[in-house]
Design a protein around this motif. Structure first.
Motif, mmCIF file in Angstrom:
data_model
loop_
_atom_site.group_PDB
_atom_site.id
_atom_site.type_symbol
_atom_site.label_atom_id
_atom_site.label_comp_id
_atom_site.label_asym_id
_atom_site.label_seq_id
_atom_site.Cartn_x
_atom_site.Cartn_y
_atom_site.Cartn_z
ATOM 1 N N ASP B 12 -29.365 168.361 -19.319
ATOM 2 C CA ASP B 12 -29.583 169.189 -20.443
ATOM 3 C C ASP B 12 -30.284 168.778 -21.594
ATOM 4 O O ASP B 12 -30.206 167.392 -21.834
ATOM 5 C CB ASP B 12 -27.968 169.580 -20.917
ATOM 6 C CG ASP B 12 -27.792 170.505 -21.924
ATOM 7 O OD1 ASP B 12 -28.324 170.202 -23.229
ATOM 8 O OD2 ASP B 12 -27.627 171.807 -21.567
ATOM 9 N N TYR B 13 -31.008 169.319 -22.083
ATOM 10 C CA TYR B 13 -32.116 168.932 -23.317
ATOM 11 C C TYR B 13 -31.331 168.244 -24.310
ATOM 12 O O TYR B 13 -32.021 167.325 -24.974
ATOM 13 C CB TYR B 13 -33.125 170.076 -23.586
ATOM 14 C CG TYR B 13 -32.417 170.592 -24.819
ATOM 15 C CD1 TYR B 13 -31.544 171.632 -24.939
ATOM 16 C CD2 TYR B 13 -33.063 170.387 -25.998
ATOM 17 C CE1 TYR B 13 -31.223 172.222 -25.973
ATOM 18 C CE2 TYR B 13 -32.672 170.898 -27.224
ATOM 19 C CZ TYR B 13 -31.759 171.990 -27.216
ATOM 20 O OH TYR B 13 -31.379 172.674 -28.197
ATOM 21 N N ALA B 14 -30.247 168.333 -24.682
ATOM 22 C CA ALA B 14 -29.477 168.001 -25.725
ATOM 23 C C ALA B 14 -28.734 166.810 -25.426
ATOM 24 O O ALA B 14 -28.128 166.035 -26.167
ATOM 25 C CB ALA B 14 -28.703 169.139 -26.393
ATOM 26 N N ILE B 17 -29.049 160.645 -23.000
ATOM 27 C CA ILE B 17 -29.306 159.686 -21.862
ATOM 28 C C ILE B 17 -29.532 158.299 -21.980
ATOM 29 O O ILE B 17 -30.104 157.825 -23.089
ATOM 30 C CB ILE B 17 -30.250 160.518 -21.150
ATOM 31 C CG1 ILE B 17 -31.774 160.567 -22.054
ATOM 32 C CG2 ILE B 17 -29.978 161.769 -20.480
ATOM 33 C CD1 ILE B 17 -32.963 160.836 -21.084
ATOM 34 N N ARG B 18 -29.135 157.718 -20.925
ATOM 35 C CA ARG B 18 -29.385 156.207 -20.867
ATOM 36 C C ARG B 18 -30.094 155.647 -19.482
ATOM 37 O O ARG B 18 -29.593 156.490 -18.546
ATOM 38 C CB ARG B 18 -28.188 155.303 -21.078
ATOM 39 C CG ARG B 18 -27.587 154.992 -22.593
ATOM 40 C CD ARG B 18 -26.593 154.139 -22.508
ATOM 41 N NE ARG B 18 -25.303 154.935 -22.402
ATOM 42 C CZ ARG B 18 -24.514 155.470 -23.442
ATOM 43 N NH1 ARG B 18 -25.155 155.501 -24.577
ATOM 44 N NH2 ARG B 18 -23.604 156.164 -22.989
ATOM 45 N N SER B 30 -22.474 160.915 -15.893
ATOM 46 C CA SER B 30 -21.415 161.848 -16.625
ATOM 47 C C SER B 30 -22.034 162.685 -17.723
ATOM 48 O O SER B 30 -21.757 162.907 -18.760
ATOM 49 C CB SER B 30 -20.418 161.111 -17.217
ATOM 50 O OG SER B 30 -20.912 160.056 -17.800
ATOM 51 N N LYS B 32 -24.225 166.320 -18.979
ATOM 52 C CA LYS B 32 -24.412 167.648 -18.669
ATOM 53 C C LYS B 32 -25.670 168.086 -18.031
ATOM 54 O O LYS B 32 -26.681 167.463 -18.456
ATOM 55 C CB LYS B 32 -24.257 168.428 -19.907
ATOM 56 C CG LYS B 32 -24.051 170.093 -19.989
ATOM 57 C CD LYS B 32 -23.705 170.617 -21.389
ATOM 58 C CE LYS B 32 -24.013 172.100 -20.977
ATOM 59 N NZ LYS B 32 -22.854 172.829 -20.416
ATOM 60 N N MET B 33 -25.685 168.767 -17.237
ATOM 61 C CA MET B 33 -26.715 169.261 -16.433
ATOM 62 C C MET B 33 -27.024 170.809 -16.654
ATOM 63 O O MET B 33 -26.033 171.548 -16.794
ATOM 64 C CB MET B 33 -26.706 169.149 -15.015
ATOM 65 C CG MET B 33 -26.422 167.839 -14.429
ATOM 66 S SD MET B 33 -27.598 166.583 -14.910
ATOM 67 C CE MET B 33 -28.689 166.712 -13.368
ATOM 68 N N ASP B 128 -37.191 166.546 -17.110
ATOM 69 C CA ASP B 128 -36.597 165.052 -16.524
ATOM 70 C C ASP B 128 -37.856 164.351 -15.963
ATOM 71 O O ASP B 128 -38.016 163.298 -16.531
ATOM 72 C CB ASP B 128 -35.406 165.182 -15.282
ATOM 73 C CG ASP B 128 -35.802 166.090 -14.295
ATOM 74 O OD1 ASP B 128 -35.139 166.111 -13.372
ATOM 75 O OD2 ASP B 128 -36.985 166.622 -14.149
#
Lengths: 512, 262
Positions: B12-14, B17-18, B30, B32-33, B128
């Protein structure tokens, strides 16, 4: 990433200048200045030393302007001195000095309160928590975080995010408010429904008392039944019993899945059914149930900046009421399943006329931007916004809005004269935000609203201040929601902790 | 005219991420997609063409693992008539992911399998991989015209051509392409609708056609394509260093000189 361009619709915290016209009148006029001492050069020099020098001490007009005015622009004091003690001990020492020398003091956090509780009424010395801004520790096992009172809520949340934790409260002012201030006002917010009150999630406090004691109640134990739970006194006392210097808070696991649905509903009775259904179907994953009436939605959509790009989520099926239902949990597939199951039931039982589920981050942000943008949109209409944050039993929850509309309409104030009465809020907590907005200043409106609205709430056993507190705005209105014996006992407790009455005077309790 | 709309399930764009410990990919365990935002825009455009009576059917296709079915359900909830799922474990981005050429290869096979289509609508890139290649490669594989970065799309000449305004570095460029063509969408093309309740609930129960690289007879090609692009490392950008406050203009100018800016 190209994704950055999509953040044009994002959740915005409310901005200071937009609340310039917020006010409420009818409560008793400001009490006269008590006979506290006035600040002298000697006082300033001594306090400067206590707080460690020029860098933490402000006497110039420019700096003082920010400390003296609240962010709604309604309350303005005339303090001559603002301090930013760098340590809890310095806070306690400064407070002790002021008490000993008869100088009144006002504790101030992020200065985002809505009832004027954090700004001077006259020339009280401002003691700011801004320098107590360290997040000291995060316990990965227990989820307990210890932080200075001056840590900004959003900064605290971002720090906790690194450990997959989150702060158990969320409010529009998160980019500016301090955790110490949140604790002192028992701030509520959007996720109260799921995480409860700070009375439950605060594990411990360190508080500077008027006599200079630095009271160490900073336990990090989840459970501690040893004696009277003193920290509860300070939570929600709005800085009138002591200044919170450090907080031990139970952080919550950060959900990996957040989803929201927006439902269009025809009658208020159906909204109540929707809430009951949501609790039953969504149970532990329900993290918000927010109510937005048609009038609120119209104000947001009409009053938005061109860049905000907010739309009516259900343009084909307009309804008088809407609910924003959010679920959050650790398993997206599981939560989606529950949410869709709930929506199916709502549809089958005729509760939802129509609805939508946010497809991803962008739509989720837009739904929240609608709900969180109501306040700003009202302020943007141009004239005073009369704001009432009240707790009302759900059986008559929306009646206050219809009754208010009828009362103003009878006096000639309605949509065609530019007066809007809107109702929105944390229905899951029975917390109604009743707002009345006009296009021009007209004192008659204020007089029609107060004290009628307080009497209405009081007669139904509600609270005249669900989450915003009493501050100076409602310092004489406590009687609408608390019996005289209770108020007397509060005054006695205040007397024990602040016999000279110098700690945040003119606030919370009636000045008598 | 029938339209094929390619959609991709991405982070999800918002979402924050790591990078994973092995530095091979973003950690999606874990997170959101959601449907890729540009794909959502492509789907919205396809639905509008159908509502305008230009298209008769909108087919949504995705190449991805089992969980990608969610994205197809979203597509059907928005209004897609039919959904095709080409199952492949390595969709995504980062090391081992299907490269754009392989995806284009699969999409081309889907066009053959489920066609004829007058248009393939796709997002200009997935957030992505940010490759911005799949649409173009698909057009090349089929020998079709392409109109990329569309900010407006209209169908003309009795449904034989499309006029597309493209967002390019120099501004806007309008091209006319004969159909069938590949059109990829840019941000300003439209604002995707909210899927409505009755369709969301129906989409839960609808059938999804499931295929694979094997059943489409492109497995060998896809395997070869996968071997052509090797992602060696995924790492975070260097942390931003804090700014420095200078006490006056002289110090500021000296600092600029020291840094070789002046």
């Amino acid at each position: 990433m190209a994704a950055a361009a999509l953040l044009s619709v994002a959740r915005q915290p409310s901005r200071t200048a937009l609340f310039a016209f917020t006010r409420s009148l009818g409560t008793a006029p400001t009490p006269p200045r008590h006979s506290f001492d006035k600040i002298s050069a000697q006082h300033i020099s001594a306090l400067k030393q206590i707080v460690g020098g020029d860098a933490n001490c402000f006497t110039d007009a420019t700096s003082l302007a920010a400390y003296n005015a609240d962010w709604t622009g309604r309350y303005r004091g005339s303090s001559q001195l603002a301090l930013r003690p760098p340590t809890p001990r310095a806070v306690a020492d400064a407070l002790k000095y002021c008490t000993q020398h008869g100088l009144a003091v006002v504790p101030q956090g992020g200065n985002t309160g809505l009832v004027g509780g954090g700004v001077p009424v006259y020339d009280e010395v401002v003691i700011s928590t801004a320098a107590l801004n360290a997040v000291e520790s995060v316990d990965a096992d227990s989820g307990c975080v210890v932080a200075g009172a001056g840590v900004v809520l959003q900064a605290l949340d971002e720090e906790l995010a690194k450990h997959n934790l989150m702060v158990p409260l969320d409010l529009g002012a998160k980019g500016s408010c301090h955790i110490g201030g949140n604790v002192s006002t028992n701030a509520g917010g959007l996720r109260y429904l799921r995480y409860g009150s700070l009375h439950g999630s605060v594990l411990g406090l360190e508080v500077a008392l008027a006599d200079g004691t630095l009271l160490d109640l900073l336990s990090t134990c989840r459970k501690d039944n040893t004696g009277y739970d003193l920290k509860q006194l300070f939570i929600g006392a709005e800085g009138t019993l002591g200044i919170v210097t450090r907080v031990a808070l139970q952080a919550a696991p950060r959900p990996s899945s957040v989803q929201a649905a927006w439902i269009g509903i025809q009658t208020f009775e159906d909204v109540r059914r929707a809430l009951r259904l949501a609790r039953r179907h969504l149970g532990e994953t329900l993290s918000a149930f927010e109510f937005v009436d048609r009038a609120s939605l119209d104000v947001v959509l009409e009053g938005q900046h061109a860049s905000m790009r907010l739309h009516d989520p259900l343009p084909d099926n307009p309804t008088p009421f809407h609910a924003l239902v959010e679920v959050s949990g650790s398993n997206e597939a599981h939560d989606t399943e529950k949410l869709e199951h709930f929506l199916e039931a709502a549809s089958e039982e005729g509760i939802a006329v129509d609805g939508t589920v946010a497809s991803g981050g962008r739509q989720l942000a837009e739904l929240w931007a609608i709900r969180e943008g109501i306040s700003e949109a009202l302020a943007r209409r141009g004239a005073p916004v009369y704001k009432y944050d009240v707790s009302i039993p759900l059986s008559c929850w929306y009646d206050i809005v219809t009754d208010m509309r009828a009362r103003l309409s009878e006096a000639g104030y309605n949509d065609s004269s530019g007066v809007r009465v809107v109702g929105y809020g944390h229905m899951g907590d029975a917390n109604m935000h009743l707002n009345i907005s006009s296009l021009e200043v007209d004192d008659r409106i204020g007089n029609l609203i107060e004290p009628w609205v307080y009497e209405w709430v009081s007669s139904r056993g509600g609270s005249i201040s669900a989450e915003h507190g009493l501050g100076q705005m409602k310092a004489s209105a406590i009687g609408y929601s608390k019996h005289p014996e209770a108020v007397r006992l509060m005054a006695q407790i205040k007397d024990v902790l602040d016999p000279s009455g110098t700690l945040n005077p003119y606030k919370v309790l009636p000045s008598s | 005219m029938r339209i094929l709309c390619a959609v991709k399930r991405v982070v999800d764009y918002a979402a924050k991420i790591r990078v994973n410990a092995a530095q091979t990919n973003v950690d999606t365990s874990s997170v959101k997609m959601s449907m890729n935002p540009f794909c959502e825009i492509a789907l919205e455009e396809a639905l509008r063409l159908k509502e305008a009576g230009i298209a008769t059917e909108v087919v949504a296709v995705t190449v991805g693992p089992d969980a990608a079915k969610d994205t197809l359900r979203t597509a059907m909830a928005m209004g897609a008539d039919h959904a095709v799922h080409v199952v492949h474990e390595s969709a995504g981005a980062g090391a081992g992911a299907l490269p754009p050429l392989a995806v284009a290869r699969v999409l081309s096979a889907v066009v053959d399998h489920a066609g004829p289509f007058g248009m393939v609508l796709a997002g200009k890139q997935a957030i992505d991989g940010d490759n911005n290649q799949t649409g173009q490669m698909l057009a090349a594989l089929r020998g079709w015209p392409q109109a990329t970065f569309a900010s407006s799309v209209s169908v003309t000449d009795g449904g034989t051509h499309a006029v597309v305004t493209r967002e390019v570095d120099a501004g806007l460029e309008t091209v006319k392409v004969p159909l069938p063509a590949v059109v990829t969408t840019d941000l300003r093309l439209n604002e995707p609708r909210y899927a409505k309740l009755p369709m969301i609930l129906k989409a839960r129960k609808r059938e999804i056609e499931t295929l694979s690289a094997e059943t489409l007879n492109v497995k060998d090609h896809v395997d070869r394509d996968q071997g052509k692009l090797h992602v060696r490392k995924v790492s975070e950008p260097p942390a931003r260093a804090g700014g420095v406050k200078t006490k006056d203009m002289d110090e500021f100018i000296n600092m600029l000189r020291e840094k070789g800016v002046l």
